[in-house]
Design a protein around this motif. Structure first.
Motif, PDB file in Angstrom:
ATOM      1  N   HIS A 487      71.425  63.205  23.923  1.00 29.36           N
ATOM      2  CA  HIS A 487      72.896  64.106  24.016  1.00 29.36           C
ATOM      3  C   HIS A 487      73.948  63.470  24.977  1.00 29.36           C
ATOM      4  CE1 HIS A 487      75.568  67.499  24.969  1.00 29.36           C
ATOM      5  NE2 HIS A 487      74.973  68.193  23.920  1.00 29.36           N
ATOM      6  N   PRO A 488      75.103  63.344  24.507  1.00 26.32           N
ATOM      7  CA  PRO A 488      75.863  62.517  25.146  1.00 26.32           C
ATOM      8  C   PRO A 488      76.304  62.968  26.753  1.00 26.32           C
ATOM      9  CG  PRO A 488      77.088  63.823  23.498  1.00 26.32           C
ATOM     10  CD  PRO A 488      75.631  63.849  23.487  1.00 26.32           C
ATOM     11  N   CYS A 489      76.100  64.405  26.975  1.00 26.24           N
ATOM     12  CA  CYS A 489      76.275  65.099  28.260  1.00 26.24           C
ATOM     13  C   CYS A 489      74.981  64.995  29.232  1.00 26.24           C
ATOM     14  CB  CYS A 489      76.528  66.606  27.991  1.00 26.24           C
ATOM     15  SG  CYS A 489      78.190  66.567  27.610  1.00 26.24           S
ATOM     16  N   VAL A 490      73.820  64.240  28.765  1.00 19.85           N
ATOM     17  CA  VAL A 490      72.720  64.532  29.600  1.00 19.85           C
ATOM     18  C   VAL A 490      72.454  63.359  30.200  1.00 19.85           C
ATOM     19  CG1 VAL A 490      70.177  64.811  29.399  1.00 19.85           C
ATOM     20  CG2 VAL A 490      71.702  66.313  28.216  1.00 19.85           C
ATOM     21  N   LYS A 491      72.731  63.332  31.809  1.00 20.10           N
ATOM     22  CA  LYS A 491      72.457  62.231  32.632  1.00 20.10           C
ATOM     23  C   LYS A 491      70.857  62.113  33.019  1.00 20.10           C
ATOM     24  CE  LYS A 491      73.716  60.436  37.316  1.00 20.10           C
ATOM     25  NZ  LYS A 491      74.438  60.674  38.161  1.00 20.10           N
ATOM     26  N   GLU A 492      70.208  63.127  33.186  1.00 20.90           N
ATOM     27  CA  GLU A 492      68.857  63.098  33.673  1.00 20.90           C
ATOM     28  C   GLU A 492      68.052  64.426  32.759  1.00 20.90           C
ATOM     29  OE1 GLU A 492      68.089  60.648  37.581  1.00 20.90           O
ATOM     30  OE2 GLU A 492      68.550  62.674  37.605  1.00 20.90           O
ATOM     31  N   ALA A 493      66.918  64.399  32.336  1.00 24.64           N
ATOM     32  CA  ALA A 493      66.084  65.470  32.064  1.00 24.64           C
ATOM     33  C   ALA A 493      64.709  65.488  32.192  1.00 24.64           C
ATOM     34  CB  ALA A 493      66.167  65.639  30.555  1.00 24.64           C
ATOM     35  N   ILE A 511      67.958  69.932  33.584  1.00 23.07           N
ATOM     36  CA  ILE A 511      68.813  68.729  33.225  1.00 23.07           C
ATOM     37  C   ILE A 511      70.063  68.600  34.289  1.00 23.07           C
ATOM     38  CG2 ILE A 511      71.008  68.313  31.370  1.00 23.07           C
ATOM     39  CD1 ILE A 511      69.040  69.556  29.471  1.00 23.07           C
ATOM     40  N   VAL A 512      70.183  67.346  34.385  1.00 27.13           N
ATOM     41  CA  VAL A 512      71.470  67.019  35.125  1.00 27.13           C
ATOM     42  C   VAL A 512      72.693  66.423  34.056  1.00 27.13           C
ATOM     43  CG1 VAL A 512      72.264  65.400  37.050  1.00 27.13           C
ATOM     44  CG2 VAL A 512      70.068  66.210  37.196  1.00 27.13           C
ATOM     45  N   LEU A 513      73.596  67.110  34.164  1.00 28.16           N
ATOM     46  CA  LEU A 513      74.705  66.850  33.297  1.00 28.16           C
ATOM     47  C   LEU A 513      75.668  65.644  33.911  1.00 28.16           C
ATOM     48  CD1 LEU A 513      76.117  70.276  32.413  1.00 28.16           C
ATOM     49  CD2 LEU A 513      74.912  68.815  30.944  1.00 28.16           C
ATOM     50  N   LYS A 518      80.306  68.634  33.326  1.00 29.27           N
ATOM     51  CA  LYS A 518      79.930  70.180  34.003  1.00 29.27           C
ATOM     52  C   LYS A 518      81.121  71.220  33.848  1.00 29.27           C
ATOM     53  CE  LYS A 518      77.335  67.735  37.602  1.00 29.27           C
ATOM     54  NZ  LYS A 518      77.128  67.336  38.771  1.00 29.27           N
ATOM     55  N   GLY A 519      80.538  72.408  33.470  1.00 25.09           N
ATOM     56  CA  GLY A 519      81.433  73.558  33.169  1.00 25.09           C
ATOM     57  C   GLY A 519      81.704  73.604  31.769  1.00 25.09           C
ATOM     58  N   LYS A 520      81.518  72.684  30.949  1.00 24.67           N
ATOM     59  CA  LYS A 520      81.676  72.478  29.530  1.00 24.67           C
ATOM     60  C   LYS A 520      80.683  72.722  28.476  1.00 24.67           C
ATOM     61  CE  LYS A 520      85.733  69.328  30.549  1.00 24.67           C
ATOM     62  NZ  LYS A 520      86.432  68.338  30.358  1.00 24.67           N
ATOM     63  N   VAL A 521      79.556  72.622  29.172  1.00 28.59           N
ATOM     64  CA  VAL A 521      78.496  72.786  28.070  1.00 28.59           C
ATOM     65  C   VAL A 521      77.538  73.938  28.747  1.00 28.59           C
ATOM     66  CG1 VAL A 521      76.391  71.439  27.483  1.00 28.59           C
ATOM     67  CG2 VAL A 521      78.444  70.456  27.489  1.00 28.59           C
ATOM     68  N   THR A 522      76.785  74.570  27.794  1.00 30.48           N
ATOM     69  CA  THR A 522      75.931  75.903  28.358  1.00 30.48           C
ATOM     70  C   THR A 522      74.512  75.500  27.969  1.00 30.48           C
ATOM     71  OG1 THR A 522      75.983  76.939  26.132  1.00 30.48           O
ATOM     72  CG2 THR A 522      77.663  77.307  28.158  1.00 30.48           C
ATOM     73  N   PRO A 523      73.707  76.056  28.741  1.00 28.03           N
ATOM     74  CA  PRO A 523      72.138  75.847  28.132  1.00 28.03           C
ATOM     75  C   PRO A 523      71.921  75.984  26.622  1.00 28.03           C
ATOM     76  CG  PRO A 523      72.282  77.136  30.307  1.00 28.03           C
ATOM     77  CD  PRO A 523      73.534  76.818  29.787  1.00 28.03           C
ATOM     78  N   GLU A 524      72.643  77.249  26.268  1.00 26.82           N
ATOM     79  CA  GLU A 524      72.558  77.585  24.892  1.00 26.82           C
ATOM     80  C   GLU A 524      72.821  76.343  23.953  1.00 26.82           C
ATOM     81  OE1 GLU A 524      72.098  80.917  27.489  1.00 26.82           O
ATOM     82  OE2 GLU A 524      74.021  79.322  27.240  1.00 26.82           O
TER      83      GLU A 524
END
Length: 577
Positions: A487-493, A511-513, A518-524
């Motif tokens: 995922h392009p927004c995932v830094k660490e998982a 997850i570390v975004l 940050k603030g633009k992607v939700t867990p869902e």
């Protein structure tokens, strides 16, 4: 462990004194090619019913004849000894027919979970080197996509309605709504294979060396890999299990058993204990392609089934079904629960409901499949996975050293026996970690931490491997993490299993975004993103965003700290309740 202690508890099989009467500590095993069992049943009991499918009865003679026709087609296409055939099907009579047809020409079968996405199908097919895939018509679109990533020589489409009674087929097709299949060229129908002239050809198979199946599992780490299962591994386990089934036959006065085919046959548990055992012992198997609790109870009552293999979730759903007491389930003689811990209350209530014995057992893909089970009518210990079955050595070892530990001491459960697999497909480094020599035996490290008591009963206390048990399914966190990292927004998982009252455990992702997300992607959003990349049981059920993840001095993510945090939350929540 000293030589003296080993000889007392292991070499003398201290557990054998607690076996049911008539069960020997050692079985005189004669490994055979698996197809010899079907040939025997077709010749000696051809008119007997092998499978019941939506009321249609399929004889052993038909199973043998149709598998000969499948073998003829595969041979005509140039497949032979060592070639891999993939099966991407739910439970239908076509599954064992194709399986045994492939074995007859010496091919190796690699079953796939019907819930796999195209990416997962392509991964397994490529890793296994599958040349041909048999796919259910309702799953064809997934293979069409997978074929772009791994080109198959042939794609054989099997109608799920095949082998159903004629009056049901049109109804089934309307309900299932399979896609239109572009037959021609590499795309052929299963039905067309049955027009081939049946072959009597049988490959020369060495049961101890030649593979019957490549079963994909996470093994001791998280990336799916092929466990090389020989004909001899499965043949041996069938012969090891036979004395247990004979105990039930004698007690019930039954000559032949009726078994419920509820467990999926793509999985080693259902494949060996039901699909293969039914052919080995001449049992009738009631085929259930999709678990429906009320339908399962109806079928048990209608066909007076004796044997049910399942997972704890299945038994829990039966006892809690509002119509459970409306069905006569007293024909059940014994039931086995595996794949996850069996709650004591569930077993107690199920036995009260049915009058059958419900026992917990244990095994792995790598042990094809059963290694332990509690006595059926003797001393069964709650919370224990039971006793090693005949001709099986089990012990507890130091997790890091080739040393066996004494009774009562926690270590890694290890197994030695004829059912233990050959090794992981093209994974020499993992094979080196999975096996060790001690006391004159080759031991397989199961990855499960536990202990053996003074009477030879084994208990599991934790898992060494990073695995999550979701409703009986084995879910490996590393595979989920690899998808999340795409995922392009995932830094660490990091993914762990979190205790859940109904599912056993659920996969939870931490997850570390990336800053820009940050603030633009939700867990869902993250969970939804995984839907076409992971089978539904592998998807994270919860996602928590963190600014950072706990790490060791060398930068390794400390999942044990995440687990400890979740356990504390659950304990605090329970205390407040």
């Amino acid at each position: 462990m000293t030589k003296e202690v080993f000889e007392k508890y292991i070499a003398t099989r201290i557990w054998a004194k607690n076996y049911d009467e008539g069960v020997p500590p050692e079985v005189q095993i004669k490994p055979e090619p698996l197809f010899s069992y079907l040939d025997r049943q077709a010749a000696e009991r051809g008119s007997a019913t092998a499978y019941v499918y939506f009321g249609n009865k399929i004889s052993f003679k038909t199973v043998g004849d149709h598998s000969d026709r499948v073998a003829a087609a595969l041979k005509e296409w140039g497949l032979g000894k060592g070639d891999v055939v993939a099966l991407y099907l739910p439970n239908t009579p076509a599954f064992p027919i194709i399986y045994y047809g492939a074995l007859k020409i010496g091919a190796v079968v690699s079953p796939m979970n019907p819930m796999y996405t195209p990416r997962e199908v392509a991964y397994q097919a490529k890793d296994a080197g599958a040349r041909v895939i048999f796919v259910a018509d309702v799953l064809y679109k997934n293979v069409e996509e997978a074929d772009k990533m791994h080109k198959f020589d042939r794609v054989v489409v099997v109608e799920v309605a095949e082998y159903m009674p004629a009056f049901i087929k049109p109804l089934a097709k309307r309900r299932l709504k399979p896609p239109k299949i572009p037959y021609g060229g590499r795309i052929v129908s299963y039905k067309s294979l049955l027009s081939h002239k049946a072959t009597s050809y049988r490959a020369a198979v060495d049961p101890r060396e030649d593979l019957a199946a490549l079963m994909y599992t996470g093994g001791t780490t998280g990336v799916p890999k092929g466990a090389e299962i020989t004909h001899g591994n499965i043949s041996s386990n069938l012969q090891q299990l036979k004395p247990l089934y004979e105990v039930v036959k004698r007690r019930r006065g039954e000559q032949q058993l009726v078994m419920m085919g509820v467990l999926p046959w793509y999985h080693i548990y259902g494949q060996v204990t039901v699909m293969h055992y039914g052919i080995f012992d001449g049992a009738t198997v009631v085929v259930v392609p999709r678990p429906d609790i009320e339908q399962i109870m109806k079928l048990i009552q209608k066909y007076k089934a004796h044997v049910l293999h399942g997972v704890p979730t299945l038994y829990n759903m039966i006892i809690n079904h509002p119509k459970a007491r409306q069905y006569k389930l007293s024909s059940l003689a014994f039931c086995i629960s595996g794949a996850a811990p069996l709650p004591v209350e569930v077993a107690k209530k199920f036995e009260q409901l049915t009058g059958a014995v419900l026992r917990e057992g244990y095994g792995l893909t790598e042990t094809a499949v059963v290694t332990h089970v509690n006595p059926l009518y003797g001393k069964a210990k709650a919370g224990s996975i039971g006793l090693p079955i005949p001709s099986t050595y089990a012990a507890v070892a130091d997790p890091d050293k080739p040393i066996l530990l004494p009774p009562g001491q926690v270590g890694e459960i290890v197994i030695s026996g004829p059912q233990v697999f050959k090794g992981y497909h093209n994974r020499p480094e993992e094979n080196a970690q999975a096996f060790f020599e001690c006391c004159g035996l080759r031991w397989f490290r199961t990855g499960d931490m536990g202990y053996m008591d003074e009477e030879g009963y084994f208990y599991i206390v934790d898992r060494k491997k990073d695995m999550i048990k979701y409703k009986g399914y084995s879910v490996f966190s590393r595979e989920i993490e690899e998808v999340l990292y795409q995922h392009p927004c995932v830094k660490e998982a990091a993914v762990i299993g979190v205790p859940h009252p109904e599912a056993g455990e659920i996969p939870k992702a931490f997850i570390v975004l990336r800053e820009e997300c940050k603030g633009k992607v939700t867990p869902e959003d993250i969970i939804k993103w995984t839907e076409d990349k992971l089978a539904h049981y592998k998807r994270p059920r919860a996602v928590e965003f963190r600014d950072e993840l706990p790490k060791s001095a060398v930068g390794k993510i400390l999942k044990r700290e995440l687990r400890a945090e979740e356990l504390r939350k659950l304990q605090e929540s329970a205390a407040k309740a």
